[in-house]
Design a protein around this motif. Structure first.
Motif, short mmCIF file in Angstrom:
data_model
loop_
_atom_site.label_atom_id
_atom_site.label_comp_id
_atom_site.label_asym_id
_atom_site.label_seq_id
_atom_site.Cartn_x
_atom_site.Cartn_y
_atom_site.Cartn_z
N UNK A 1 21.19 20.89 -21.80
CA UNK A 1 20.25 21.41 -22.53
C UNK A 1 19.29 22.43 -21.78
N UNK A 2 18.15 22.74 -22.19
CA UNK A 2 17.41 23.79 -21.41
C UNK A 2 16.50 23.01 -20.44
N UNK A 3 15.70 23.89 -19.67
CA UNK A 3 14.76 23.50 -18.59
C UNK A 3 13.58 23.06 -19.13
N UNK A 4 12.95 23.51 -20.50
CA UNK A 4 12.02 23.03 -21.02
C UNK A 4 11.41 21.59 -20.85
N UNK A 5 12.22 20.68 -21.14
CA UNK A 5 12.02 19.19 -21.21
C UNK A 5 11.93 18.82 -19.79
N UNK A 6 12.69 19.22 -18.82
CA UNK A 6 12.50 19.07 -17.37
C UNK A 6 11.31 19.32 -16.94
N UNK A 7 10.88 20.74 -17.47
CA UNK A 7 9.55 21.19 -16.52
C UNK A 7 8.36 20.84 -17.36
N UNK A 8 8.48 19.76 -18.29
CA UNK A 8 7.28 19.43 -18.87
C UNK A 8 6.73 18.39 -17.89
N UNK A 9 5.51 18.49 -17.73
CA UNK A 9 4.68 17.52 -16.74
C UNK A 9 4.80 15.93 -17.14
N UNK A 10 4.72 15.53 -18.26
CA UNK A 10 5.13 14.29 -18.64
C UNK A 10 6.57 13.61 -18.08
N UNK A 11 7.42 14.54 -18.22
CA UNK A 11 8.80 14.24 -17.73
C UNK A 11 8.83 14.06 -16.23
N UNK A 12 8.54 15.21 -15.58
CA UNK A 12 8.80 15.10 -14.10
C UNK A 12 7.86 13.96 -13.43
N UNK A 13 6.76 13.67 -14.13
CA UNK A 13 5.92 12.74 -13.44
C UNK A 13 6.56 11.23 -13.53
N UNK A 14 7.08 10.97 -14.81
CA UNK A 14 8.03 9.87 -14.81
C UNK A 14 8.93 9.82 -13.87
N UNK A 15 9.74 10.76 -13.79
CA UNK A 15 10.91 10.82 -12.81
C UNK A 15 10.55 10.70 -11.41
N UNK A 16 9.16 11.24 -10.98
CA UNK A 16 8.76 11.16 -9.76
C UNK A 16 8.10 9.73 -9.50
N UNK A 17 7.16 8.99 -10.26
CA UNK A 17 7.01 7.65 -10.42
C UNK A 17 8.21 6.61 -9.93
N UNK A 18 9.40 6.88 -10.89
CA UNK A 18 10.65 6.11 -10.51
C UNK A 18 11.08 6.38 -9.37
N UNK A 19 11.15 7.42 -8.61
CA UNK A 19 11.73 7.74 -7.39
C UNK A 19 11.02 6.82 -6.41
#
Length: 476
Positions: free
Chosen positions: A206-224
């Motif tokens: 898929x595209x980068x749009x969803x990955x660059x969405x703040x809601x997405x990357x905040x969730x990834x960062x919190x999980x890490x």
């Protein structure tokens, strides 16, 4: 997308004449059983923001072709980065020498398909370069602001587009454009002189749009960060033989390695797999159903068509514990007298195809995860995995846990560090004692290696309980 009639020789129509290329291929495969010209163009971008600065920004572009002629168990393959009539003629001569003169009959080509499992444009162009850098910088700042124990952050953003065109001896052309994108975040924390790491991420076709969405990357960062903090509190892992509960999703990588490779057609045709000769027999506990499915839209391991032009399939491998299928490319399928399953994959034009997994997963059962854990008297709950190794001749595997917990009397206790799971696929399959109702796929982080080739894959499973695995640790 795929096409079979009067399609442009995309993306190399200005470099190779279709009719001339077809004549060369037909000469190379005269008397052979199969063959093709595989053309590829790949563009990829990777940005790494590490320790507060942009550490790497790379862009790569490559193109080339491979020509193959197949007769019986022999395949002649030649490839080149030079896409020209002269290079094609040289490759045809090399492939022809490998298979020799023969009286083979060309196998029927793959069926056409109109399915489209993912977008076909370039995800690299989804966002301007400054926005990508700014997002990575924001991830770094966000992670550091979450907890004062964060001492290092690494964030990676990658995107690519692989365009392939396959010309077959009957004149059929199949084309596919395969996007890929991924965001990974790794965090290192420190407390009282002890440092631990946690990382996660994912993506897909898929595209980068969803990955660059703040809601997405905040969730990834919190999980890490969560994983890193769990490891900061981890105790030495126990050692011994014990029951183990595997979490859903990414722990399916154990299934992929310990079982999946053993169900690929080439190892079974040659008799080198632990599952060779067991078709139709029980190889797993009742209730265990395992599939390899390359048709799931937008998934990392999905392919509209494989690298021989065969449409991707949803293949049942184990059904209610019974072995019912292998994963096949065209050559092994023909030699075994079965149909190709859409699993002929290759890393690039410089590699010949072989049977490979796509998205391999186990279907859900009817037990709740809470129930499965409550019945674990003394064992391990493994949620995350790192690297692993397997010997497909006997199915023996060794996997390291990146997140695991000690369980006693059904209660999940302290996290443990340094746990490894040791066993063999056939035995582990027969010792599955509970299957959860929470099947999920991994977030899109899998890569699979085989015979020096790497391809993207997906895995998945529900919560599972397996009896009597050997746990290697640092505490007796």
């Amino acid at each position: 997308m795929t096409s079979t009639e009067n399609a442009p020789f995309r993306p190399f129509e200005t470099l190779l004449d279709r009719e001339s290329a077809l004549r060369t291929l037909q000469e190379a495969t005269l008397g052979a059983d199969d063959g093709e010209i595989f053309l590829e163009r790949r563009r990829s971008e990777a940005l790494v923001f590490d320790d507060g600065r942009l550490k790497t920004a790379s862009y790569d572009a490559s193109e080339g072709f491979g020509l193959r002629a197949v007769r019986g168990e022999t395949a002649g393959y030649a490839h080149s980065t030079e896409i020209s009539e002269a290079a094609l003629q040289r490759a045809a001569g090399t492939a022809r020498l490998a298979v020799g003169a023969g009286g083979g009959t060309l196998a029927e080509g793959p069926a056409a398909t109109n399915q489209r499992l993912y977008r076909d444009d370039n995800p690299i162009s989804d966002a301007e370069f400054p926005l990508k850098i700014q997002t990575l910088r924001e991830i770094d700042a966000f992670a550091r602001a979450l907890d004062p124990r964060v001492v290092q952050v690494s964030a990676t953003l990658a995107a690519s587009l692989q365009e392939v065109t396959i010309l077959r001896p009957d004149g059929t052309i199949v084309a596919d454009s395969r996007p890929m994108s991924r965001l990974n975040v790794s965090v290192i924390v420190e407390q009282d002189g002890r440092r631990e790491q946690g990382g996660t991420g994912g993506g897909g076709r898929a595209g980068l749009d969803g990955l660059l969405d703040r809601t997405h990357w905040e969730g990834v960062t919190r999980e890490a960060l969560r994983i890193a903090l769990v490891n900061l509190e981890a105790e030495p892992a126990p050692a011994g033989v014990m029951d183990v509960v595997l979490g859903p999703g990414w722990p399916g990588i154990l299934l992929h390695e310990a079982i999946g490779h053993g169900l690929e057609g080439d190892a079974n045709r040659k008799g080198t797999s632990a599952f060779a000769g067991l078709m139709g027999q029980r190889i797993a506990s009742p209730g265990v159903t395992v599939l390899d499915d390359g048709t799931i839209p937008d998934r990392r391991g999905s392919i509209t068509v494989d690298d021989e032009g065969t449409p991707s399939h949803r293949n049942v491998l184990i059904e209610d514990g019974i072995l019912v299928g292998y994963m096949q490319d065209r050559q092994n399928a023909r030699l075994m007298g079965v149909a190709p399953t859409g699993n002929g994959r290759r890393e690039s034009y410089a590699h010949a195809p072989m049977p490979r997994m796509t998205n391999t997963y186990m279907l859900a059962g009817d037990a709740s995860p809470e129930e499965i854990l409550s019945e674990l008297k003394d064992g391990l709950y493994a949620v995350g995995f790192g690297g692993g190794q397997v010997d497909i001749t006997n199915g023996k595997f060794v996997f390291s846990c990146t997140e695991a917990y000690r369980v006693k009397d059904g209660k999940v206790g302290a996290p443990v560090k340094g746990a490894t799971l040791i066993g063999d696929g056939p035995t582990a399959l027969s010792r599955i004692t509970a299957i959860g109702n929470d099947m999920s796929l991994d977030p899109g982080i899998g890569n699979c290696g085989k015979a020096g080739q790497w391809v993207p894959v997906g895995v998945g499973q529900p919560t599972l309980r397996i009896g009597g695995l050997t746990v290697g640790g640092s505490a007796a």
